[in-house]
Design an enzyme around this catalytic site. Structure first.
Site, PDB file in Angstrom:
ATOM      1  N   ALA A 263       0.856  -1.175   0.000  1.00 51.26           N
ATOM      2  CA  ALA A 263       0.000   0.000   0.000  1.00 51.26           C
ATOM      3  C   ALA A 263       0.894   1.228   0.000  1.00 51.26           C
ATOM      4  CB  ALA A 263      -0.934   0.010   1.208  1.00 51.26           C
ATOM      5  N   MET A 264       0.272   2.408  -0.193  1.00 56.26           N
ATOM      6  CA  MET A 264       1.002   3.674  -0.180  1.00 56.26           C
ATOM      7  C   MET A 264       0.176   4.706   0.562  1.00 56.26           C
ATOM      8  SD  MET A 264       3.672   5.386  -0.960  1.00 56.26           S
ATOM      9  CE  MET A 264       4.007   7.133  -0.703  1.00 56.26           C
ATOM     10  N   GLU A 265       0.841   5.438   1.456  1.00 58.46           N
ATOM     11  CA  GLU A 265       0.173   6.280   2.435  1.00 58.46           C
ATOM     12  C   GLU A 265      -0.198   7.666   1.920  1.00 58.46           C
ATOM     13  OE1 GLU A 265       4.715   6.772   3.239  1.00 58.46           O
ATOM     14  OE2 GLU A 265       3.341   5.189   2.611  1.00 58.46           O
ATOM     15  N   GLU A 297      -0.914   2.052   7.262  1.00 53.94           N
ATOM     16  CA  GLU A 297      -1.016   3.226   6.386  1.00 53.94           C
ATOM     17  C   GLU A 297      -1.675   4.397   7.104  1.00 53.94           C
ATOM     18  OE1 GLU A 297       0.695   3.120   3.719  1.00 53.94           O
ATOM     19  OE2 GLU A 297       1.043   0.976   3.951  1.00 53.94           O
TER      20      GLU A 297
END
Length: 838
Positions: A263-265, A297
């Site tokens: 994932a990417m925050e 995240e």
């Protein structure tokens, strides 16, 4: 293209401040490129020269304060801005950009299930330059606003709340605008567009949403309550911990296709790999992993987004904290109360392994060790995540949670919407404790390697003594568990001691010595643990009788480390798994032990002539688990057993029968994941061919189905299949990141060592050229998935080490190869020691 250096970033930050990005994207122009126009407002503190970064397909025009700049001045992804006067400036650039197929920049994906197309950004490190121009470094924060023109039936998401403000007259395309953000670092800007299936709600006065592609809608709907509950429970718990409120205007979570990370925050728009929208049965441990990523995240909204590192040497300030907070908050706020067991079995071993390779680095490396963005990208590893989180867990045990949280909140208050460093953080902690946290940081965060703790027990008439031998440099505050063997062969806890290591203290006890003495009981420490001879015997014979899942995880990790260090026979580890996993109640332990047994012990550490017998052991273990779960009481454990049975099969009959009946006797019925898993194993065994693979793809024409078919085709045991797969991997530059990885996973099979022997030395020249041609994401995938890890021999090791001298190696591939070759050398040592003892 040159990577941005730390020195260049420091000089630019001294010269300019950036206030605002107005970005206009037109996503209606075709399958390959899109139009991108950007207006950047910035201020020069003094007169001087600088540059802006961009990687366009074409730079149409550039203007600085209304005066044109020559597009030919763009060189090596930099456009020079010379003769800047002190004061405000406006830079306007119009470009055509190229969509990505590798998860870098603006990734474009067309869903084979329904033909719908989706795009999303991954701007991390320096990939914003593939989408729009930027002064691309984390300490030049600015406000971002997006205007996006997209096909009429699409929805556009961004960091700020978006609204459709009109339609284009010519074709009815929608025009979307996002609300201005608070100041963000460039790598955190985000847009996602497509015909999303969306579920929206409100919590604590903010809009929350979850989104996926339409073909996954039924699966997202089935899990929506769980996902949203985890999200809001963690949100509420963070607000109990942190004095600074959530700093953005909304919280969207988009599950996107072909994502390179977990994932990417991105603030207000977190992107996740859409495998987390489960379309097949999963275990509760896998649900826990999804929940942990959600919690991780969200922690980044404070650790990284509100307060951001100044330069990439402090990436641990993002990742170590999000990792620790994710696990701890999930434990406190949700039904997943056993998360630290999974951390100990899987994540922590990732850190242990990374810390023993030549590429290890301090959790907080010296700034000079991260001179540019290319070197920074290499540090997103088991050190920055698992070791850093382990160090923080030890810090909390040492400081106490009250003082730790007080220091964190001081840090947020001092540096919100700005940038900070390790020194800043340590100063914030020091304001709330008398302990020397500066010395702690130097010892734990500025050094490399892993300590080893071992008990030394001396028995005497009427009692015994304990001394903890400490090989290493760090202090440890750990538990020591003492366990007695009862007449019914169970183990009962006698006492849990708390000790500080190193220490010259000799602890004296009356009565008999315990049957099991376990250092680091509770797993608060970060060190390799050794067992004394009696405890090893107890562990091997009675591991399933050890009370407490976290305690058993520490024992399993100790056995794992002993195998890797050549101190325990690989076959003994397999025998222990066969004896005790059928009685194991914690699913994370079952899955972690099975994974190590299959992927490391069987595939690498055992000699090839022992492989068939070892697979038979795993099959026997899987059958025992299946018998245990016949009553349907533990579907997750049964699913794990079915998977293990499939992966260990050496004959096709049982798997063929399951596939023909579309079910496993006693359950479960086969879902897409299990069908493709069975077909992949049958492909390896030569029991199916292209016809069966094509039929399966026809029945499941999804993106996952395409990946399954690619994996199966590459796994077929024919020279023609291998040659075709090799061509796809190293000649077809249109292959997406996911299809590349699936093909690579299928190609190398230990059962087919002779068939693919000719490709082993070829891998290095082909992968080096591929990495230079296609960039870091594919280079990393080549090093991870296309590496011939089954070929455990000296010739392969020599060829690999020679390839490291090739000047064409890109940093991402070099790092993966150094790690893979070190693991290969370890496997050779394990085999050699096992052979010598035999």
């Amino acid at each position: 293209m040159p990577a941005l250096t730390r020195t260049e970033a420091q000089l630019r930050a001294q010269l300019i401040d950036v206030q605002h990005y107005a970005v206009t994207l037109d996503l209606t122009g075709g399958d390959d490129t899109f139009e991108s126009t950007t207006v950047i407002r910035f201020t020069a503190r003094t007169a001087g020269d600088t540059f802006v970064e961009l990687k366009p397909d074409e730079l149409h025009s550039a203007e600085l304060d209304g005066s044109p700049l020559d597009p030919a001045g763009l060189a090596d992804n930099r456009l020079a801005l010379t003769g800047l006067g002190e004061g405000p400036h406006e830079l306007r650039l119009a470009t055509r950009m190229r969509y990505s197929r590798t998860g870098e920049g603006l990734h474009r994906f067309t869903d084979p299930a329904d033909g719908e197309t989706y795009v999303y950004t991954q701007m991390f490190m320096d990939d914003i330059q593939r989408v729009f121009p930027a002064f691309d470094q984390p300490d030049l924060k600015a406000v971002f606003e997006f205007t996006v023109t997209a096909p009429a039936h699409w929805t556009v998401l961004a960091n700020g709340i978006t609204a459709r403000t009109g339609d284009r007259d010519t074709d009815g395309a929608g025009i979307w605008k996002s609300a201005p953000t608070p100041v963000l670092s460039t790598y955190l800007a985000a847009v996602a567009a497509g015909p999303w299936h969306s579920i929206r709600t409100e919590h604590a006065g903010l809009p929350f949403g979850i989104h996926c592609r339409r073909s996954l809608a039924p699966h997202l709907d089935a899990d929506a309550d769980e996902i949203l509950s985890i999200t809001t429970d963690c949100y509420d718990r963070y607000h109990q911990k942190f004095s600074e409120p959530y700093p953005f205007d909304s919280y969207d979570q988009a599950f996107v296709p072909e994502f390179n990370a977990g994932a990417m925050e991105n603030p207000g728009l977190v992107t996740f790999r859409d495998e987390f929208v489960f379309r097949s049965a999963v275990t509760d441990t896998e649900r826990q992993t999804r929940a942990m990523v959600i919690a991780h995240e969200m922690a980044h909204m404070w650790f990284g987004d509100l307060v951001t590192l100044r330069w990439w040497d402090d990436i641990w300030l993002n990742e170590s904290f999000a990792e620790y907070m994710g696990y701890q908050t999930l434990t406190e706020a949700t039904r997943f109360t056993g998360t630290w067991t999974e951390f100990g079995v899987t994540r922590k071993s990732w850190g242990y392994d990374a810390d023993q390779r030549p590429t290890t680095h301090p959790v907080a490396p010296d700034p000079d060790a991260v001179p540019d963005t290319a070197s920074a990208l290499l540090n997103f590893d088991g050190i920055s995540y698992a070791k850093g989180a382990s160090a923080l867990r030890q810090l909390v045990a040492w400081l106490g949670e009250k003082d730790f949280l007080a220091g964190i909140n001081t840090h947020f208050a001092r540096h919100k919407f700005a940038n900070a460093s390790l020194a800043d953080f340590v100063d914030s902690l020091a304001a709330h404790t008398d302990r020397d946290v500066h010395a702690w940081a130097d010892i734990w965060l500025r050094t490399t390697g892993i300590d080893t703790l071992a008990p030394r027990i001396e028995e005497s008439h009427g009692g015994w003594t304990l001394t903890v031998d400490h090989r290493g440099t760090r202090p440890h505050h750990i538990g020591v568990g003492l366990y007695d063997r009862e007449p019914d062969d169970t183990l009962e806890p006698r006492e849990l001691l708390t000790v500080d290591v190193p220490s010259d203290e000799v602890l004296s006890f009356s009565g008999p010595r315990p049957a099991l003495l376990l250092l680091n009981d509770g797993d608060l420490g970060y060190a390799k643990i050794r067992l004394d001879e009696t405890s090893v015997e107890t562990a091997l014979r009675r591991l399933s009788a050890v009370p407490g899942a976290l305690t058993r995880a520490v024992v399993w990790n100790s056995l794992r480390d002993m195998v890797r260090d050549g101190e325990l026979e690989p076959a003994a580890y397999l025998a222990t798994a066969e004896a005790h996993l059928p009685e194991e109640s914690d699913l994370a332990i079952v899955q972690g032990v099975l994974a190590f047994a299959r992927l490391q012990v069987v595939d690498r550490y055992l000699a090839p002539e022992d492989r068939t017998e070892a697979l038979a052991t795993l099959t026997s273990l899987a059958r025992a688990l299946l018998r245990r779960t016949e009553d349907g009481s533990d579907p997750g454990l049964r699913l794990s057993a079915v998977r293990a049975h499939i992966d260990a099969a050496t004959q096709p009959d049982t798997l063929t029968a399951w596939l023909e009946d579309d079910t496993v006797p006693g359950g479960p019925e086969l879902d897409p994941e299990l069908r493709w898993r069975i077909l992949a194993r049958l492909s390896v065994l030569g029991a199916v061919g292209e016809g069966e693979i094509e039929a399966a793809l026809g029945a499941d024409p999804s993106a996952t189905g395409r990946e399954g078919a690619a994996r199966c085709r590459a796994a077929l045991p024919t020279a023609e299949a291998k040659a075709a797969a090799w061509e796809r991997l190293f000649r077809d530059d249109s292959l997406s990141n996911y299809l590349f990885s699936a093909t690579a996973q299928g190609f190398w099979q230990p059962e087919q060592a002779e068939l693919v022997r000719q490709y082993v030395p070829r891998f290095y020249t082909e992968a080096i050229a591929l990495g230079a041609r296609r960039g870091p994401a594919i280079a990393e995938a080549a090093g991870r998935y296309a590496f011939p890890g089954h070929a455990v021999d000296e010739d392969h090791l020599g060829a690999g080490r020679a390839a490291l001298d090739d000047p064409g190696l890109v940093p991402a591939l070099r790092r993966k190869l150094v790690d893979q070759l070190d693991d290969l050398a370890r496997a050779l040592r394990v085999r050699a020691r096992a052979g010598a003892r035999a």
